[in-house]
Design a protein around this motif. Structure first.
Motif, PDB file in Angstrom:
ATOM      1  N   HIS A 150      16.391  18.100  -5.657  1.00 49.15           N
ATOM      2  CA  HIS A 150      15.197  18.729  -5.084  1.00 49.15           C
ATOM      3  C   HIS A 150      14.008  17.954  -5.636  1.00 49.15           C
ATOM      4  CE1 HIS A 150      12.540  22.566  -4.631  1.00 49.15           C
ATOM      5  NE2 HIS A 150      12.517  21.840  -3.525  1.00 49.15           N
ATOM      6  N   PHE A 151      13.347  17.194  -4.773  1.00 42.39           N
ATOM      7  CA  PHE A 151      12.269  16.326  -5.249  1.00 42.39           C
ATOM      8  C   PHE A 151      11.020  16.476  -4.408  1.00 42.39           C
ATOM      9  CE2 PHE A 151      14.674  13.722  -2.228  1.00 42.39           C
ATOM     10  CZ  PHE A 151      13.690  13.071  -1.491  1.00 42.39           C
ATOM     11  N   ILE A 152       9.931  15.954  -4.918  1.00 45.27           N
ATOM     12  CA  ILE A 152       8.642  16.033  -4.236  1.00 45.27           C
ATOM     13  C   ILE A 152       8.225  14.644  -3.777  1.00 45.27           C
ATOM     14  CG2 ILE A 152       7.328  15.825  -6.399  1.00 45.27           C
ATOM     15  CD1 ILE A 152       6.251  18.096  -3.507  1.00 45.27           C
ATOM     16  N   ALA A 153       7.751  14.553  -2.542  1.00 46.19           N
ATOM     17  CA  ALA A 153       7.240  13.309  -1.974  1.00 46.19           C
ATOM     18  C   ALA A 153       5.839  13.567  -1.434  1.00 46.19           C
ATOM     19  CB  ALA A 153       8.172  12.798  -0.872  1.00 46.19           C
TER      20      ALA A 153
ATOM     21  N   ASP B 172       4.535  13.900  14.213  1.00 41.76           N
ATOM     22  CA  ASP B 172       4.554  13.545  12.797  1.00 41.76           C
ATOM     23  C   ASP B 172       5.781  14.180  12.147  1.00 41.76           C
ATOM     24  OD1 ASP B 172       4.061  13.532   9.909  1.00 41.76           O
ATOM     25  OD2 ASP B 172       2.039  12.892  10.414  1.00 41.76           O
ATOM     26  N   THR B 173       6.655  13.345  11.604  1.00 39.98           N
ATOM     27  CA  THR B 173       7.872  13.833  10.934  1.00 39.98           C
ATOM     28  C   THR B 173       7.822  13.498   9.440  1.00 39.98           C
ATOM     29  OG1 THR B 173       8.984  11.772  11.571  1.00 39.98           O
ATOM     30  CG2 THR B 173       9.320  13.705  12.987  1.00 39.98           C
ATOM     31  N   GLY B 174       6.611  13.464   8.903  1.00 40.58           N
ATOM     32  CA  GLY B 174       6.373  12.979   7.545  1.00 40.58           C
ATOM     33  C   GLY B 174       5.616  11.668   7.600  1.00 40.58           C
ATOM     34  N   SER B 175       5.768  10.957   8.698  1.00 38.05           N
ATOM     35  CA  SER B 175       4.997   9.782   9.079  1.00 38.05           C
ATOM     36  C   SER B 175       4.710   9.896  10.571  1.00 38.05           C
ATOM     37  CB  SER B 175       5.776   8.489   8.804  1.00 38.05           C
ATOM     38  OG  SER B 175       5.886   8.233   7.423  1.00 38.05           O
ATOM     39  N   PRO B 176       3.603   9.319  11.038  1.00 36.60           N
ATOM     40  CA  PRO B 176       3.269   9.430  12.467  1.00 36.60           C
ATOM     41  C   PRO B 176       4.116   8.489  13.316  1.00 36.60           C
ATOM     42  CG  PRO B 176       1.639   8.084  11.344  1.00 36.60           C
ATOM     43  CD  PRO B 176       2.563   8.601  10.274  1.00 36.60           C
ATOM     44  N   HIS B 177       4.603   9.008  14.439  1.00 28.12           N
ATOM     45  CA  HIS B 177       5.469   8.219  15.313  1.00 28.12           C
ATOM     46  C   HIS B 177       5.105   8.392  16.779  1.00 28.12           C
ATOM     47  CE1 HIS B 177       8.553   6.683  12.540  1.00 28.12           C
ATOM     48  NE2 HIS B 177       8.268   7.761  11.832  1.00 28.12           N
ATOM     49  N   LEU B 178       5.325   7.322  17.524  1.00 28.64           N
ATOM     50  CA  LEU B 178       5.284   7.360  18.978  1.00 28.64           C
ATOM     51  C   LEU B 178       6.668   6.975  19.476  1.00 28.64           C
ATOM     52  CD1 LEU B 178       2.580   6.213  21.432  1.00 28.64           C
ATOM     53  CD2 LEU B 178       4.877   5.239  21.681  1.00 28.64           C
ATOM     54  N   VAL B 179       7.190   7.735  20.421  1.00 29.20           N
ATOM     55  CA  VAL B 179       8.518   7.499  20.993  1.00 29.20           C
ATOM     56  C   VAL B 179       8.354   7.126  22.458  1.00 29.20           C
ATOM     57  CG1 VAL B 179      10.761   8.517  21.529  1.00 29.20           C
ATOM     58  CG2 VAL B 179       9.588   9.120  19.378  1.00 29.20           C
ATOM     59  N   ARG B 180       8.933   6.006  22.838  1.00 31.35           N
ATOM     60  CA  ARG B 180       8.805   5.518  24.216  1.00 31.35           C
ATOM     61  C   ARG B 180      10.192   5.219  24.796  1.00 31.35           C
ATOM     62  NH1 ARG B 180       4.317   1.095  25.458  1.00 31.35           N
ATOM     63  NH2 ARG B 180       3.097   3.013  25.239  1.00 31.35           N
TER      64      ARG B 180
ATOM     65  N   ARG C 149       0.837  -1.210   0.000  1.00 30.43           N
ATOM     66  CA  ARG C 149       0.000   0.000   0.000  1.00 30.43           C
ATOM     67  C   ARG C 149       0.869   1.257   0.000  1.00 30.43           C
ATOM     68  NH1 ARG C 149      -2.642  -3.843   3.013  1.00 30.43           N
ATOM     69  NH2 ARG C 149      -4.845  -4.179   2.442  1.00 30.43           N
ATOM     70  N   GLU C 150       0.351   2.303  -0.637  1.00 32.19           N
ATOM     71  CA  GLU C 150       1.092   3.563  -0.659  1.00 32.19           C
ATOM     72  C   GLU C 150       1.276   4.067   0.756  1.00 32.19           C
ATOM     73  OE1 GLU C 150       1.321   7.748  -3.176  1.00 32.19           O
ATOM     74  OE2 GLU C 150      -0.419   6.416  -3.395  1.00 32.19           O
ATOM     75  N   GLY C 151       2.486   4.510   1.069  1.00 32.07           N
ATOM     76  CA  GLY C 151       2.799   4.913   2.434  1.00 32.07           C
ATOM     77  C   GLY C 151       3.005   6.402   2.574  1.00 32.07           C
ATOM     78  N   SER C 152       3.260   6.807   3.814  1.00 33.71           N
ATOM     79  CA  SER C 152       3.626   8.183   4.095  1.00 33.71           C
ATOM     80  C   SER C 152       5.125   8.337   3.838  1.00 33.71           C
ATOM     81  CB  SER C 152       3.236   8.545   5.535  1.00 33.71           C
ATOM     82  OG  SER C 152       3.673   7.543   6.435  1.00 33.71           O
ATOM     83  N   MET C 153       5.705   9.457   4.247  1.00 38.01           N
ATOM     84  CA  MET C 153       7.102   9.723   3.930  1.00 38.01           C
ATOM     85  C   MET C 153       8.023   8.704   4.589  1.00 38.01           C
ATOM     86  SD  MET C 153       9.347  11.323   2.331  1.00 38.01           S
ATOM     87  CE  MET C 153      11.108  11.580   2.359  1.00 38.01           C
ATOM     88  N   CYS C 154       9.074   8.340   3.875  1.00 40.32           N
ATOM     89  CA  CYS C 154      10.099   7.428   4.377  1.00 40.32           C
ATOM     90  C   CYS C 154      11.443   8.147   4.291  1.00 40.32           C
ATOM     91  CB  CYS C 154      10.115   6.145   3.549  1.00 40.32           C
ATOM     92  SG  CYS C 154      11.407   4.979   4.024  1.00 40.32           S
ATOM     93  N   GLY C 155      12.056   8.433   5.447  1.00 36.98           N
ATOM     94  CA  GLY C 155      13.296   9.199   5.466  1.00 36.98           C
ATOM     95  C   GLY C 155      14.468   8.472   4.841  1.00 36.98           C
TER      96      GLY C 155
END
Length: 259
Positions: free
Chosen positions: A95-98, A132-140, A68-74
């Motif tokens: 210089h590209f677009i995501a 959210d850094t381009g994709s949603p994250h939880l940091v524990r 499936r199409e995803g959110s940003m991948c660093g």
């Protein structure tokens, strides 16, 4: 249909890259999922297509290992910048677009530095950091990173009542004297990956909040696949800009496959 592909990896985060500037590849969830399978396909954490764009050097289309199409991948962004250079589309800078907007990348040797989007909000919930850094994250935070069952612990968060529908990536972090050790459970892959670019970016910003750090900062993040660094400026409680994710992004192999 027979397609040519290349395999790249960034700190062990590996991707199938396809030059689709002719717009011949039709994204297919089942096909892409099979290509990413490590037993019955090529094997990867995701697939990326390079396409033409009238306003940028190229467009990055990213698909998770589930097809499936995803959110940003660093790390994917750093790998696709290297792929574009190797194709002759760009030089050492691009210089590209995501999916989350424009990005700039610079290649110096084997290190690729990728500009990430600004972040203007971090939620703190029961000691967890959500952003959210381009994709949603939880940091524990944890003090037993190596002993953790990352898949079990990650799934318990990713599939809880709050995140079940949209999903979230879950990062576990243990602080050390000169770096932070990070392990990540990724949605879409639904497993632990060797590294996650947007994930270590989220960890770096969260640690700045936790440790009350301001100004121009550079943090070192040790993943299973290697060391990544995140540079950024924190000007306010919830304001982060000039964010750059840096680390290796290298060619692995190329081939042809029928889809």
């Amino acid at each position: 249909m027979q397609i040519r592909f290349s395999k790249y990896q960034g700190a062990g985060n590996d991707f199938i890259l396809i030059d689709d500037r002719a717009n011949q590849v039709r994204p297919d969830v089942e096909v892409f999922n099979k290509l990413c399978d490590r037993r019955f396909g090529i094997g990867a954490d995701g697939i990326m297509l390079v396409r033409n764009h009238k306003d940028f050097d190229f467009e990055m289309l990213y698909f998770n290992a589930d097809g499936r199409e995803g959110s940003m991948c660093g790390n994917g962004g750093r790998c696709i910048a290297t792929f574009a250079r190797d194709l002759g589309i760009t030089g050492s800078e691009s210089h590209f677009i995501a999916v989350d907007g424009p990005h700039r990348a610079r290649i110096t040797g084997e290190e690729v530095s990728l500009e990430m989007k600004d972040v203007n909000g971090i939620e703190i919930n029961s000691g967890d950091y959500i952003l959210d850094t381009g994709s949603p994250h939880l940091v524990r935070m944890t003090s037993t990173l190596q002993e953790l069952d990352i898949v079990s612990e990650g799934r318990s968060v990713r599939y809880n009542d709050r995140f079940r529908q949209e999903g979230i990536n879950v990062n576990f972090v243990e602080p050390f004297a000169d770096h932070y050790a990070v392990r990540t459970y990724e949605r879409g892959v639904e497993n632990e990956t060797y590294a996650c670019g947007t994930g270590v970016t989220a960890v770096a910003l969260a640690m700045a909040v936790k440790d009350k750090l301001y100004g121009d900062l550079k943090l070192r993040l040790q993943t299973k696949g290697g060391l990544l660094t995140v540079r950024f400026h924190r000007s306010g409680e919830q304001s982060f800009s000039g964010i750059y994710l840096s680390g290796p992004a290298t060619f692995v192999f190329k081939g042809e496959i029928f889809i």
